[in-house]
Design a protein around this motif. Structure first.
Motif, PDB file in Angstrom:
ATOM      1  N   VAL A 225     -12.700   7.352 -26.961  1.00  0.00           N
ATOM      2  CA  VAL A 225     -12.835   7.882 -25.604  1.00  0.00           C
ATOM      3  C   VAL A 225     -13.759   6.972 -24.791  1.00  0.00           C
ATOM      4  O   VAL A 225     -13.469   6.658 -23.625  1.00  0.00           O
ATOM      5  N   GLN A 226     -14.838   6.525 -25.398  1.00  0.00           N
ATOM      6  CA  GLN A 226     -15.748   5.629 -24.694  1.00  0.00           C
ATOM      7  C   GLN A 226     -15.106   4.271 -24.428  1.00  0.00           C
ATOM      8  O   GLN A 226     -15.358   3.652 -23.395  1.00  0.00           O
ATOM      9  N   ASP A 227     -14.269   3.798 -25.339  1.00  0.00           N
ATOM     10  CA  ASP A 227     -13.560   2.539 -25.107  1.00  0.00           C
ATOM     11  C   ASP A 227     -12.612   2.643 -23.922  1.00  0.00           C
ATOM     12  O   ASP A 227     -12.300   1.635 -23.279  1.00  0.00           O
ATOM     13  N   ALA A 228     -12.152   3.870 -23.652  1.00  0.00           N
ATOM     14  CA  ALA A 228     -11.288   4.091 -22.487  1.00  0.00           C
ATOM     15  C   ALA A 228     -12.100   4.142 -21.196  1.00  0.00           C
ATOM     16  O   ALA A 228     -11.534   4.242 -20.117  1.00  0.00           O
ATOM     17  N   GLY A 229     -13.430   4.108 -21.308  1.00  0.00           N
ATOM     18  CA  GLY A 229     -14.283   4.063 -20.127  1.00  0.00           C
ATOM     19  C   GLY A 229     -14.894   5.398 -19.740  1.00  0.00           C
ATOM     20  O   GLY A 229     -15.508   5.513 -18.691  1.00  0.00           O
ATOM     21  N   ALA A 230     -14.755   6.413 -20.569  1.00  0.00           N
ATOM     22  CA  ALA A 230     -15.291   7.741 -20.249  1.00  0.00           C
ATOM     23  C   ALA A 230     -16.474   8.062 -21.152  1.00  0.00           C
ATOM     24  O   ALA A 230     -16.599   7.523 -22.248  1.00  0.00           O
TER      25      ALA A 230
ATOM     26  N   ILE B 276     -25.491   9.546 -19.660  1.00  0.00           N
ATOM     27  CA  ILE B 276     -26.420   9.903 -20.731  1.00  0.00           C
ATOM     28  C   ILE B 276     -26.157  11.316 -21.251  1.00  0.00           C
ATOM     29  O   ILE B 276     -26.115  11.536 -22.467  1.00  0.00           O
ATOM     30  N   VAL B 277     -25.953  12.273 -20.362  1.00  0.00           N
ATOM     31  CA  VAL B 277     -25.721  13.661 -20.777  1.00  0.00           C
ATOM     32  C   VAL B 277     -24.446  13.757 -21.605  1.00  0.00           C
ATOM     33  O   VAL B 277     -24.421  14.409 -22.660  1.00  0.00           O
ATOM     34  N   GLN B 278     -23.373  13.100 -21.169  1.00  0.00           N
ATOM     35  CA  GLN B 278     -22.121  13.123 -21.917  1.00  0.00           C
ATOM     36  C   GLN B 278     -22.260  12.419 -23.257  1.00  0.00           C
ATOM     37  O   GLN B 278     -21.712  12.856 -24.263  1.00  0.00           O
ATOM     38  N   PHE B 279     -23.012  11.345 -23.271  1.00  0.00           N
ATOM     39  CA  PHE B 279     -23.220  10.575 -24.491  1.00  0.00           C
ATOM     40  C   PHE B 279     -23.952  11.416 -25.532  1.00  0.00           C
ATOM     41  O   PHE B 279     -23.571  11.447 -26.700  1.00  0.00           O
TER      42      PHE B 279
END
Length: 131
Positions: free
Chosen positions: A90-95, A99-102
């Motif tokens: 999901v992070q590789d897709a740019g989302a 910080i809160v989401q991470f």
């Protein structure tokens, strides 16, 4: 040579431990655990092909308290590595880079992996294990 006052590289004693840091380390550690656990899988396949005596010996080893702990640990490693891998996709897709989401996704990967492990272990116990 003259002594220069260059800053030292920070190390683990300097950094404050955060969930993102722990999940990154756990992702690497569970990858290693899955590689080692693959040896157990190969042992199972060899014992299965070698006959009933070899397979019974495998079942005795994996049915021991240490074997059960290894299997539960391997199950958690699998689910954690899977959940954290999905988080990385999901992070590789740019989302999920806020910080809160991470932080939330880091905790989610830990919690979901524990829940999935409990479901599998509960099912194995209710189904009678390998018996």
């Amino acid at each position: 040579m003259a002594e220069t006052q260059r800053p030292l590289s920070p190390h683990l004693q300097i950094y404050k431990w955060q969930v993102q840091m722990v999940t990154s380390i756990l992702h690497r550690a569970t990858g290693i655990a899955l590689s080692v656990g693959a040896l157990i899988f190969v042992w199972w396949l060899v014992a299965l092909a070698a006959g009933e005596d070899a397979f019974n010996q495998f079942k005795v080893c994996m049915g021991s308290p240490l074997g059960i702990i290894l299997l539960i640990g391997w199950t958690w490693s699998f689910f954690y590595h899977l959940c954290n891998g999905i988080r990385h996709l999901v992070q590789d897709a740019g989302a999920g880079y806020a910080i809160v989401q991470f932080v939330r996704s880091s905790w989610a990967s830990v919690i979901v992996s524990l829940l999935l492990t409990l479901i599998v272990v509960g099912y194995a116990l209710s189904a009678g294990g390998a018996a």
